[in-house]
Design an enzyme around this catalytic site. Structure first.
Site, PDB file in Angstrom:
ATOM      1  N   ASP A  82       0.845  -1.111   0.024  1.00  0.00           N
ATOM      2  CA  ASP A  82       0.030  -0.084   0.117  1.00  0.00           C
ATOM      3  C   ASP A  82       0.850   1.379   0.218  1.00  0.00           C
ATOM      4  OD1 ASP A  82      -2.637   1.077  -0.088  1.00  0.00           O
ATOM      5  OD2 ASP A  82      -2.548   1.155   2.350  1.00  0.00           O
ATOM      6  N   HIS A  83       0.549   2.317  -0.766  1.00  0.00           N
ATOM      7  CA  HIS A  83       1.161   3.486  -0.839  1.00  0.00           C
ATOM      8  C   HIS A  83       2.592   3.453  -0.743  1.00  0.00           C
ATOM      9  CE1 HIS A  83      -2.342   6.008  -0.289  1.00  0.00           C
ATOM     10  NE2 HIS A  83      -3.071   5.097   0.421  1.00  0.00           N
ATOM     11  N   HIS A 181      -7.071   9.554   5.227  1.00  0.00           N
ATOM     12  CA  HIS A 181      -6.704   8.227   6.346  1.00  0.00           C
ATOM     13  C   HIS A 181      -6.682   8.902   7.616  1.00  0.00           C
ATOM     14  CE1 HIS A 181      -4.371   7.601   2.204  1.00  0.00           C
ATOM     15  NE2 HIS A 181      -5.126   6.561   2.412  1.00  0.00           N
ATOM     16  N   GLY A 182      -7.335   7.930   8.414  1.00  0.00           N
ATOM     17  CA  GLY A 182      -7.214   8.282  10.080  1.00  0.00           C
ATOM     18  C   GLY A 182      -8.533   8.384  10.465  1.00  0.00           C
ATOM     19  N   HIS A 215     -10.107   4.919  -0.597  1.00  0.00           N
ATOM     20  CA  HIS A 215      -9.098   4.716   0.664  1.00  0.00           C
ATOM     21  C   HIS A 215      -9.861   5.477   1.730  1.00  0.00           C
ATOM     22  CE1 HIS A 215      -5.001   3.693  -1.011  1.00  0.00           C
ATOM     23  NE2 HIS A 215      -5.599   3.566  -2.071  1.00  0.00           N
ATOM     24  N   ASN A 237     -10.592   0.238   1.364  1.00  0.00           N
ATOM     25  CA  ASN A 237      -9.319   0.224   2.387  1.00  0.00           C
ATOM     26  C   ASN A 237      -9.660   0.436   3.714  1.00  0.00           C
ATOM     27  OD1 ASN A 237      -7.921  -0.163   0.089  1.00  0.00           O
ATOM     28  ND2 ASN A 237      -6.300   1.502   0.223  1.00  0.00           N
ATOM     29  N   THR A 240      -6.764   2.128   9.957  1.00  0.00           N
ATOM     30  CA  THR A 240      -6.518   2.900  11.265  1.00  0.00           C
ATOM     31  C   THR A 240      -7.347   2.222  12.197  1.00  0.00           C
ATOM     32  OG1 THR A 240      -6.178   5.062  10.277  1.00  0.00           O
ATOM     33  CG2 THR A 240      -6.856   4.992  12.545  1.00  0.00           C
TER      34      THR A 240
END
Ligand code: 13P
Length: 291
Positions: A82-83, A181-182, A215, A237, A240
């Site tokens: 990933d990433h 993200h998070g 994401h 995805n 977290t």
């Protein structure tokens, strides 16, 4: 079954209006838990590692454990990097046995993003059975979520998305549509559904060629995720939430059993908690019983 072709899995998911869960791991216990949960629900599944676990757990160890578990599993299991911003590391992981690679050159200018993505695509396709995800636009951290969604230029432009997939030959596309993200700062984060729909229609038309990736799963409301899946999100995805589950469960167990020195029991508690999270996501994205 077992070691799987992600492109076929996601095209099927896209056509049948469900998504495949892609779960990030930081430990081998999490990998076992995710695969067990997928087997219990008869769901295809994607195990993901970011670059950090590749370095501290070692890519060859991760691939060996993945292969052992996937070969025994009666459901398709993918191992995805990933990433990754480093083209060479993408190639090394593909050679080591990752079956899907995300080259994240989204911070580069458009042409450079295409150039780096194409380099990884050409390499992975020469290995047979290794596929590539690219990213266009900015999938932010939550601290920037509102800024990104309000700044059109940071989101994925549908016409550029079409040019990007055509010139790079990428297998899957992660378009920036405002997810982050998070942990979101609000219960109802803003997401640009229309943009996702436009991108899907422009790239795919009637036949799905390049499945889309969502994401920033953690904290998105169930209805938001389901709408994104209905509009073409084929891979969702989640990272977290799994990290928090691992740490909170381990901490709680240790706190409640301060005099016990049996690490295996911490693993069992963590594994069971991770499985519950994966069951929940499989239910949200509709992948149960799809094998
Ligand atoms: P979250 O950490 O917000 O679940 O996002 C996961 C992700 O998109 C990994 O690429």
């Amino acid at each position: 079954m077992s070691i799987a072709n992600i492109k076929e899995l996601l095209i099927k998911a896209s056509k049948e209006n469900y998504a495949v869960g892609a779960f990030n791991i930081t430990s081998l216990v999490q990998m076992e838990a995710i695969i067990e949960a997928a087997v219990d629900r008869k769901a295809p599944v994607i195990i993901q590692t970011s670059v950090t676990p590749v370095k501290f757990l070692d890519k060859d160890v991760l691939v060996a454990v993945y292969r052992t578990l996937a070969k025994k599993a009666p459901v398709p299991v993918v191992l995805h990097l990933d990433h990754c911003r480093d083209v060479d590391l993408c190639k090394q992981c593909a050679k080591a046995g990752y079956t899907n690679i995300m080259i994240d050159a989204s911070k580069q200018k458009f042409d450079e993003n295409i150039h780096q993505t194409k380099e990884v695509v050409d390499f992975c396709h020469s290995l047979q059975g290794v596929f590539v995800e690219g990213e266009l636009g900015t999938v932010s951290g939550v601290e920037d979520q509102i800024k990104v969604i309000e700044d059109e230029s940071k989101l994925c432009n549908p016409h550029e998305a079409l040019e990007f997939v055509e010139r790079s030959g990428v297998d899957l596309l992660a378009p920036a549509i405002g997810t982050a993200h998070g942990i979101y700062k609000t219960k109802n984060p803003k997401v640009d559904f229309e943009r996702l729909e436009n991108i899907f229609n422009l790239i795919n038309g009637q036949a799905v060629r390049v499945p889309l990736v969502i994401h920033g799963g953690t904290g998105l409301p169930r209805e938001t995720v389901q709408r994104l899946v209905a509009l073409g999100g084929a891979k969702v995805n989640v990272s977290t939430e799994l990290k928090h589950t691992l740490i909170d469960t381990g901490f709680k167990y240790i706190n409640e059993h301060r005099d016990e020195y049996n690490p295996g029991k911490i693993d069992v508690a963590v594994k069971n908690a991770i499985k519950e999270v994966v069951y929940k996501w499989i239910d949200i994205i509709g992948s149960a019983g799809k094998v």
